[in-house]
Motif scaffolding. Structure first.
Motif, PDB file in Angstrom:
ATOM      1  N   GLU A 164      -5.705  14.898  -3.662  1.00  0.00           N
ATOM      2  CA  GLU A 164      -6.023  15.108  -4.689  1.00  0.00           C
ATOM      3  C   GLU A 164      -6.006  13.528  -5.560  1.00  0.00           C
ATOM      4  OE1 GLU A 164      -2.219  15.934  -4.103  1.00  0.00           O
ATOM      5  OE2 GLU A 164      -3.636  16.626  -4.090  1.00  0.00           O
ATOM      6  N   ASN A 165      -5.888  13.120  -4.577  1.00  0.00           N
ATOM      7  CA  ASN A 165      -5.421  11.053  -5.480  1.00  0.00           C
ATOM      8  C   ASN A 165      -6.897  11.084  -3.984  1.00  0.00           C
ATOM      9  OD1 ASN A 165      -2.696  11.340  -6.043  1.00  0.00           O
ATOM     10  ND2 ASN A 165      -1.889  11.149  -4.619  1.00  0.00           N
ATOM     11  N   GLY A 166      -7.739  11.377  -4.255  1.00  0.00           N
ATOM     12  CA  GLY A 166      -8.846  10.476  -3.548  1.00  0.00           C
ATOM     13  C   GLY A 166      -8.351   9.566  -2.068  1.00  0.00           C
ATOM     14  N   PHE A 167      -7.000  10.188  -1.203  1.00  0.00           N
ATOM     15  CA  PHE A 167      -7.056   9.669   0.388  1.00  0.00           C
ATOM     16  C   PHE A 167      -7.586  10.818   0.596  1.00  0.00           C
ATOM     17  CE2 PHE A 167      -3.374   7.525  -2.253  1.00  0.00           C
ATOM     18  CZ  PHE A 167      -3.859   6.597  -2.179  1.00  0.00           C
ATOM     19  N   PRO A 168      -8.101  10.099   2.243  1.00  0.00           N
ATOM     20  CA  PRO A 168      -7.839  11.017   3.743  1.00  0.00           C
ATOM     21  C   PRO A 168      -7.233  12.504   2.981  1.00  0.00           C
ATOM     22  CG  PRO A 168      -8.559   8.684   4.029  1.00  0.00           C
ATOM     23  CD  PRO A 168      -8.070   8.664   3.157  1.00  0.00           C
ATOM     24  N   ARG A 169      -7.916  13.202   3.776  1.00  0.00           N
ATOM     25  CA  ARG A 169      -6.780  14.835   3.691  1.00  0.00           C
ATOM     26  C   ARG A 169      -5.886  14.472   5.638  1.00  0.00           C
ATOM     27  NH1 ARG A 169      -8.415  21.259   4.229  1.00  0.00           N
ATOM     28  NH2 ARG A 169      -6.108  21.956   3.743  1.00  0.00           N
ATOM     29  N   THR A 170      -4.668  14.733   5.362  1.00  0.00           N
ATOM     30  CA  THR A 170      -3.996  14.612   6.285  1.00  0.00           C
ATOM     31  C   THR A 170      -2.796  15.481   6.161  1.00  0.00           C
ATOM     32  OG1 THR A 170      -4.511  11.918   5.846  1.00  0.00           O
ATOM     33  CG2 THR A 170      -2.139  13.113   7.214  1.00  0.00           C
ATOM     34  N   LEU A 171      -2.512  16.511   7.356  1.00  0.00           N
ATOM     35  CA  LEU A 171      -2.182  17.475   7.548  1.00  0.00           C
ATOM     36  C   LEU A 171      -1.655  18.222   8.931  1.00  0.00           C
ATOM     37  CD1 LEU A 171      -4.194  19.193   9.621  1.00  0.00           C
ATOM     38  CD2 LEU A 171      -5.186  19.760   7.204  1.00  0.00           C
ATOM     39  N   THR A 187       0.814  -1.159   0.148  1.00  0.00           N
ATOM     40  CA  THR A 187       0.140  -0.094   0.159  1.00  0.00           C
ATOM     41  C   THR A 187       0.626   0.989   0.218  1.00  0.00           C
ATOM     42  OG1 THR A 187       0.111  -0.237   2.299  1.00  0.00           O
ATOM     43  CG2 THR A 187      -1.697  -1.561   1.164  1.00  0.00           C
ATOM     44  N   GLN A 188       0.445   2.657  -0.305  1.00  0.00           N
ATOM     45  CA  GLN A 188       1.188   3.170   0.068  1.00  0.00           C
ATOM     46  C   GLN A 188       0.852   4.193   0.932  1.00  0.00           C
ATOM     47  OE1 GLN A 188      -0.446   6.531  -3.484  1.00  0.00           O
ATOM     48  NE2 GLN A 188      -0.969   4.607  -4.616  1.00  0.00           N
ATOM     49  N   ASP A 189       1.995   5.130   1.297  1.00  0.00           N
ATOM     50  CA  ASP A 189       2.170   5.290   3.100  1.00  0.00           C
ATOM     51  C   ASP A 189       0.500   6.847   3.180  1.00  0.00           C
ATOM     52  OD1 ASP A 189       4.074   4.796   2.870  1.00  0.00           O
ATOM     53  OD2 ASP A 189       5.316   6.839   2.630  1.00  0.00           O
ATOM     54  N   SER A 190       0.391   7.407   2.156  1.00  0.00           N
ATOM     55  CA  SER A 190      -1.074   7.810   2.110  1.00  0.00           C
ATOM     56  C   SER A 190      -2.647   6.637   1.979  1.00  0.00           C
ATOM     57  CB  SER A 190      -1.365   9.050   1.033  1.00  0.00           C
ATOM     58  OG  SER A 190      -1.288   7.879   0.076  1.00  0.00           O
ATOM     59  N   ASP A 191      -2.050   5.695   1.701  1.00  0.00           N
ATOM     60  CA  ASP A 191      -3.708   5.329   1.787  1.00  0.00           C
ATOM     61  C   ASP A 191      -3.795   4.750   2.850  1.00  0.00           C
ATOM     62  OD1 ASP A 191      -5.741   3.096   1.387  1.00  0.00           O
ATOM     63  OD2 ASP A 191      -4.618   2.196  -0.311  1.00  0.00           O
ATOM     64  N   ILE A 192      -4.355   5.701   4.204  1.00  0.00           N
ATOM     65  CA  ILE A 192      -3.957   5.245   5.400  1.00  0.00           C
ATOM     66  C   ILE A 192      -5.112   4.194   5.705  1.00  0.00           C
ATOM     67  CG2 ILE A 192      -5.063   6.489   7.812  1.00  0.00           C
ATOM     68  CD1 ILE A 192      -3.782   8.636   6.506  1.00  0.00           C
ATOM     69  N   GLU A 193      -6.466   4.581   5.346  1.00  0.00           N
ATOM     70  CA  GLU A 193      -7.782   3.728   4.912  1.00  0.00           C
ATOM     71  C   GLU A 193      -7.364   2.212   5.045  1.00  0.00           C
ATOM     72  OE1 GLU A 193     -10.353   5.408   2.628  1.00  0.00           O
ATOM     73  OE2 GLU A 193     -11.058   6.473   3.728  1.00  0.00           O
ATOM     74  N   SER A 194      -6.793   1.259   4.100  1.00  0.00           N
ATOM     75  CA  SER A 194      -6.497   0.118   3.648  1.00  0.00           C
ATOM     76  C   SER A 194      -5.882   0.307   4.996  1.00  0.00           C
ATOM     77  CB  SER A 194      -5.336   0.733   2.703  1.00  0.00           C
ATOM     78  OG  SER A 194      -6.632   0.797   1.595  1.00  0.00           O
ATOM     79  N   ARG A 195      -4.121   0.875   5.469  1.00  0.00           N
ATOM     80  CA  ARG A 195      -3.812   0.319   6.416  1.00  0.00           C
ATOM     81  C   ARG A 195      -4.173   0.315   8.085  1.00  0.00           C
ATOM     82  NH1 ARG A 195       2.571   2.815   5.435  1.00  0.00           N
ATOM     83  NH2 ARG A 195       3.583   2.044   2.891  1.00  0.00           N
ATOM     84  N   ILE A 196      -4.559   1.377   8.132  1.00  0.00           N
ATOM     85  CA  ILE A 196      -6.363   0.627   9.482  1.00  0.00           C
ATOM     86  C   ILE A 196      -6.518  -0.703   8.741  1.00  0.00           C
ATOM     87  CG2 ILE A 196      -7.540   1.359  10.979  1.00  0.00           C
ATOM     88  CD1 ILE A 196      -6.855   4.223  10.105  1.00  0.00           C
ATOM     89  N   SER A 197      -7.275  -1.272   8.079  1.00  0.00           N
ATOM     90  CA  SER A 197      -7.677  -1.954   7.577  1.00  0.00           C
ATOM     91  C   SER A 197      -6.928  -3.874   8.162  1.00  0.00           C
ATOM     92  CB  SER A 197      -8.334  -2.217   6.541  1.00  0.00           C
ATOM     93  OG  SER A 197      -9.086  -3.821   6.041  1.00  0.00           O
ATOM     94  N   ILE A 198      -5.917  -3.487   7.395  1.00  0.00           N
ATOM     95  CA  ILE A 198      -4.509  -4.437   7.800  1.00  0.00           C
ATOM     96  C   ILE A 198      -4.184  -4.412   8.852  1.00  0.00           C
ATOM     97  CG2 ILE A 198      -2.519  -5.383   6.853  1.00  0.00           C
ATOM     98  CD1 ILE A 198      -2.702  -3.756   4.185  1.00  0.00           C
TER      99      ILE A 198
END
Length: 431
Positions: free
Chosen positions: A397-404, A121-132
């Motif tokens: 812009e990539n459809g991942f949750p906005r993180t800041l 997964t990508q670093d920005s794909d937080i949802e997938s990483r939390i699911s795993i």
């Protein structure tokens, strides 16, 4: 569920439904025979009854009635059998109980699979990483449950197997602990199921997080992890009503509950655990000011593992739901720990806790100066007051949750959300 007196249940009997020590603690799965050793152990530990939703199925004993006629058998028609040769055959030997090894293997397989999947997964794909990570979290909880259940039923605790499991969870946490820490306990789950398992799970994750922050060596992390996982093992020999009650304990009941540290120490001593782990379990209720138990130790008299367990136990207890109290936010728990009333806890350990999960702990929810609601997803190594957050309901812009990164301007944290606010916000964003 119906109650059954242990001394009235025949050895070898089974139940069609699972058997419980109390409404929360699973003793045996359905259709597993009750051994004489198990009965003796339960009675020795003070249990008088077990619970089940089914009736007992008695073991069928051989009939004592002699047959009316016995057919004659010509023994000369059979070959002579060498009994010693038969018993020496591997297939006829009693099989070694390798349940503990299988439990570890299943947990290791989950970790290996999760590491493979999460690295894709990508670093920005937080949802997938939390699911795993949630799969790992649940597998670790199941592992701890099986360890406790196996100890109750078989009195088995093996330092080698437990160390293997801690090494596996440490491997995952090296890079992905921030995802594990985002998984919050579900109030009904923690209260309705097994308090000991859920508390041990959360305490172990916090303890290992602190240990990694303190740059402990692998051997120390393993010892700390094993001590965390087993720090409440002594409670398994006490009546569950002492730690699952909804009322305030009487003085004599509090005194009885306090014995669990010594009981746990003796259990680990009997099973040849390292003295450092034994002391961590013995001292997890000691306090820096000498007002803890069982020995009233102060400051440097308390072991490092005891100091860490004292902090994570209290932090987890404040922020998790219990039968006798309302759940409080992790931010409230952190503020209480930072106050360190009466100087109960080691300052270095508390500092490591804050640096590890931030002043607004990972997994909590906050209200920002720009009117947005966000979830804390990572720490800021330079300033624990300004964690990294994920804005609810917004995507990049990539459809991942906005993180800041929070700051002291428009992305300043105004306050943490309370339990009711969190429930309302989550319902809103689920629609």
């Amino acid at each position: 569920m119906d109650a059954f007196k242990i001394n009235e249940i025949n050895t070898g009997s089974t139940f069609a439904a699972p058997l419980f020590l109390d409404p929360h603690f699973l003793l045996l799965d359905a259709n597993i025979p009750i051994s004489e050793n198990l009965k003796k152990a339960l009675i020795e530990w003070g249990f008088k009854e077990v619970l089940s939703d089914s009736e007992v199925k008695e073991k069928k004993e051989p009939s004592s009635q002699m047959p009316k006629s016995k057919p004659s058998v010509d023994m000369s028609s059979f070959e002579t059998v060498d009994l010693d040769a038969v018993l020496s055959d591997d297939e006829e030997k009693p099989q070694k109980d390798n349940t503990g090894i299988l439990i570890n293997k299943r947990f290791a397989d989950v970790i290996e699979k999760a590491l493979t999947e999460i690295e894709k997964t990508q670093d920005s794909d937080i949802e997938s990483r939390i699911s795993i990570s949630t799969e790992v979290y649940n597998a670790f909880k199941e592992y701890i449950s099986k360890i406790y259940t196996r100890f109750v039923t078989h009195r088995e605790l093996k330092i080698g197997l437990l160390s293997e499991a801690i090494i596996k969870i440490c491997d995952f946490m090296k890079s992905y602990k921030k995802y594990l820490l985002q998984i919050n306990p579900v109030p009904t789950e923690v209260v309705d199921k097994n308090y000991l398992v859920n508390h041990s799970l959360r305490a172990t994750l916090y303890a290992l997080t602190i240990g990694q922050n303190l740059r402990m060596q692998t051997t120390q992390l393993v010892e700390l992890g094993v001590a965390s996982l087993l720090h409440e093992i002594g409670q398994t020999r006490l009546p569950p009503q002492l730690y699952l009650t909804t009322r305030r304990l009487l003085p004599n009941e509090r005194a009885m509950l306090a014995t669990h540290t010594v009981i746990g120490f003796n259990i680990l001593k009997e099973n040849n655990f390292p003295i450092s782990i034994q002391m961590g379990v013995l001292e997890h209720h000691e306090r820096e000011n000498g007002k803890g138990y069982p020995r009233g130790r102060v400051g440097n008299q308390i072991s490092l593992y005891g100091k860490i367990l004292a902090v994570v136990c209290s932090f987890e207890a404040i922020s998790a739901p219990r039968l006798y109290k309302e759940m409080r936010s992790t931010h409230e728990a952190m503020i209480e720990m930072l106050k360190n009333a009466d100087k109960q806890y080691d300052d270095i350990v508390i500092k490591a806790l804050v640096q590890s999960i931030s002043l607004y702990p990972i997994g909590g929810y906050v209200f920002l100066a720009n009117g947005k609601v966000a979830k804390v997803v990572d720490v800021n190594g330079r300033d624990p007051r300004l964690p990294i957050v994920q804005i609810l309901g917004e995507r990049d812009e990539n459809g991942f949750p906005r993180t800041l990164q929070t700051n002291s301007d428009k992305f300043k944290i105004i306050r943490a959300l309370n339990k009711n606010e969190i429930q309302g916000v989550l319902k809103t964003f689920k629609k």
